[in-house]
Design a protein around this motif. Structure first.
Motif, short mmCIF file in Angstrom:
data_model
loop_
_atom_site.label_atom_id
_atom_site.label_comp_id
_atom_site.label_asym_id
_atom_site.label_seq_id
_atom_site.Cartn_x
_atom_site.Cartn_y
_atom_site.Cartn_z
N UNK A 38 -4.30 64.70 101.17
CA UNK A 38 -3.68 65.01 99.88
C UNK A 38 -4.76 65.29 98.86
N UNK A 39 -4.41 66.07 97.84
CA UNK A 39 -5.36 66.22 96.73
C UNK A 39 -4.59 66.19 95.43
N UNK A 40 -5.19 65.56 94.42
CA UNK A 40 -4.57 65.44 93.11
C UNK A 40 -5.58 65.82 92.05
N UNK A 41 -5.15 66.66 91.12
CA UNK A 41 -6.03 67.12 90.05
C UNK A 41 -5.42 66.65 88.73
N UNK A 42 -6.24 66.13 87.83
CA UNK A 42 -5.69 65.68 86.55
C UNK A 42 -6.76 64.99 85.73
N UNK A 43 -6.33 64.47 84.58
CA UNK A 43 -7.30 63.80 83.71
C UNK A 43 -7.56 62.37 84.21
N UNK A 44 -6.47 61.62 84.40
CA UNK A 44 -6.61 60.26 84.94
C UNK A 44 -5.57 60.10 86.04
N UNK A 45 -6.01 59.83 87.22
CA UNK A 45 -5.08 59.80 88.34
C UNK A 45 -4.72 58.37 88.74
N UNK A 46 -5.66 57.48 88.62
CA UNK A 46 -5.39 56.05 88.85
C UNK A 46 -4.71 55.79 90.19
N UNK A 47 -3.60 55.00 90.13
CA UNK A 47 -2.93 54.56 91.37
C UNK A 47 -2.11 55.65 92.03
N UNK A 48 -1.93 56.79 91.34
CA UNK A 48 -1.03 57.81 91.90
C UNK A 48 -1.50 58.33 93.25
N UNK A 49 -2.83 58.34 93.46
CA UNK A 49 -3.34 58.87 94.73
C UNK A 49 -2.77 58.08 95.90
N UNK A 50 -2.63 56.77 95.71
CA UNK A 50 -2.13 55.93 96.81
C UNK A 50 -0.70 56.30 97.19
N UNK A 51 0.07 56.81 96.22
CA UNK A 51 1.46 57.20 96.53
C UNK A 51 1.49 58.26 97.63
N UNK A 52 0.52 59.18 97.60
CA UNK A 52 0.52 60.23 98.63
C UNK A 52 0.30 59.62 100.01
N UNK A 53 -0.49 58.54 100.03
CA UNK A 53 -0.73 57.87 101.32
C UNK A 53 0.54 57.16 101.79
N UNK A 54 1.23 56.51 100.86
CA UNK A 54 2.47 55.81 101.25
C UNK A 54 3.52 56.80 101.78
N UNK A 55 3.42 58.05 101.36
CA UNK A 55 4.36 59.07 101.84
C UNK A 55 3.80 59.85 103.04
N UNK A 56 2.64 59.43 103.57
CA UNK A 56 2.23 60.01 104.84
C UNK A 56 0.87 60.69 104.87
N UNK A 57 0.21 60.88 103.71
CA UNK A 57 -1.12 61.51 103.76
C UNK A 57 -2.12 60.53 104.39
N UNK A 58 -3.07 61.07 105.14
CA UNK A 58 -4.06 60.18 105.78
C UNK A 58 -5.10 59.70 104.77
N UNK A 59 -5.46 60.57 103.85
CA UNK A 59 -6.37 60.17 102.76
C UNK A 59 -6.17 61.16 101.61
N UNK A 60 -6.80 60.85 100.46
CA UNK A 60 -6.57 61.68 99.27
C UNK A 60 -7.91 61.93 98.58
N UNK A 61 -8.09 63.18 98.16
CA UNK A 61 -9.28 63.55 97.37
C UNK A 61 -8.80 63.88 95.96
N UNK A 62 -9.39 63.23 94.97
CA UNK A 62 -8.97 63.48 93.59
C UNK A 62 -10.07 64.19 92.81
N UNK A 63 -9.65 64.98 91.83
CA UNK A 63 -10.62 65.56 90.89
C UNK A 63 -10.11 65.19 89.49
N UNK A 64 -10.92 64.42 88.77
CA UNK A 64 -10.50 64.01 87.43
C UNK A 64 -11.41 64.64 86.39
N UNK A 65 -10.77 65.19 85.36
CA UNK A 65 -11.55 65.79 84.27
C UNK A 65 -10.63 65.94 83.07
N UNK A 66 -11.18 65.77 81.86
CA UNK A 66 -10.33 65.98 80.69
C UNK A 66 -9.87 67.43 80.61
#
Ligand code: FAD
Length: 321
Positions: A38-66
């Protein structure tokens, strides 16, 4: 042959769009035992990345930036490009949402890759991914295969069920530093025009009004029915042109394409351009005073009657359930 599939999650107002989880389920089908990242892009992602794992993603890469606080085509394309370079997946799935429809072709063309848009199902056929998408305003379906290179696909919401959320799933989350530069788009204000809190393109129940509503004020009875059913209100272009409601509610060829479990068409004739946006709904109920109205040809259930009698009665009955 197992594949690595990247799923681009989409967050709106701090919550996931359900199509993100549906895309994870779809990715699992085509990964053939490979990895779903999974990948998530946003300013602050926090715990949301883990939601993708609970729904089946093996791991998640995030990019955070204002600079990713709001969607901009350049910002998201740069961030996603960096994730794709790092992960080197075989396929990339996005929701067929405003963002997915904008960023997927941009990045696909930058990477000289193939893109299949508005996919409603996908399967593995001897190692090849076969995508199915509606054509000719939903009258036919075509199957597409991308024979070489990276495969981009946008998935129409409400077509592939998400996996059950499972608290026992685990996986890693890592953050990628990407310098987002040269933004040419500045978002000054985000204006929302949906009548209820439920997003039209992801709603499981839609109550859509047409020109037969006869006035903006009469949409109140549709809102009431939609509220009781936990659904959203949509409209025909006839109703939008008559200024009964905002164009954000328009469903059809030049409006939104929806696939709810239940579509209640109220006082709309069923013109081909309207049907193009809703004919894949799972159950269609039509309410129209004209027994010859075209909408009855595609309806599973039809009620011939005056909508001003029928809709309040339906609302009262559903309230009892
Ligand atoms: P009408 O066709 O006027 O139908 C109103 C219906 O209400 C009638 O069937 C009538 O019997 C019924 N009615 C009236 N009073 C009552 C009552 N009291 N109780 C019960 N029933 C009642 N349209 C879209 O919807 N979406 C699109 O994306 C779209 N794109 C278009 C793109 C192009 C290029 C073009 C040319 C047209 C497009 N249209 C689109 C317009 C489309 O062709 C129709 O004109 C439009 O859908 C008609 O809207 P309607 O069904 O609300 O109105």
């Amino acid at each position: 042959m197992s594949k690595k599939i990247l799923v681009v999650g989409e967050i709106r107002d701090g919550e996931f769009r359900n199509v993100s989880f549906e895309a994870i389920a779809a990715a699992k089908q085509i990964a053939d035992g490979g990895e779903v990242v999974g990948t998530l892009l946003g300013e602050t992602i926090g715990d949301l990345a883990n939601e993708m794992i609970l729904y089946g993603a093996d791991r998640v890469v995030t990019v955070e930036s204002d600079k990713l606080a709001q969607y901009t085509p350049e910002g998201y394309t740069q961030a996603l490009h960096a994730v794709v370079e790092k992960e080197n997946p075989e396929g990339i799935l996005l929701g067929h949402t405003s963002i997915g429809r904008d960023v997927a072709p941009k990045l696909a063309s930058r990477l000289k890759s193939g893109l299949v848009s508005d996919v409603v199902s996908m399967e593995n056929d001897q190692g090849e991914t076969v995508f199915t998408r509606p054509i000719y305003s939903g009258k036919a379906f075509e199957k597409k295969v991308i024979e070489s290179g990276l495969v981009f696909a946008t998935l129409r919401p409400n077509n592939i069920p998400a996996l059950e959320r499972d608290e026992s799933r685990s996986g890693g989350t890592e953050s990628l530093d990407v310098e987002i530069k040269d933004l040419q788009t500045i978002i000054k204000e985000v204006v929302k025009n949906t009548a209820s809190g439920v997003d039209l393109s992801e709603a499981s129940v839609i109550v859509a009004g047409g020109r037969g509503m006869k006035g903006e004020e009469n949409f109140a009875i549709l809102n009431e029915l939609a509220d009781v059913l936990g659904g959203a209100v949509g409209a025909s272009r006839g109703a939008c042109d008559a200024e009964y409601c905002d164009y954000a509610l328009q469903i059809g060829q030049t409006g939104k394409v929806v696939t709810p479990d239940l579509y209640i068409a109220v006082g709309l004739s069923g013109a081909i351009q309207h049907v193009a946006g809703m004919s894949n709904s799972k159950v269609i109920v039509a309410i129209n005073k004209d027994p010859e109205a075209e909408i009855f040809q595609i309806a599973d259930y039809g009620i011939v009657g005056d909508l001003f009698d029928v809709v309040p009665k339906l609302t009262d009955e559903f309230k009892k359930v």
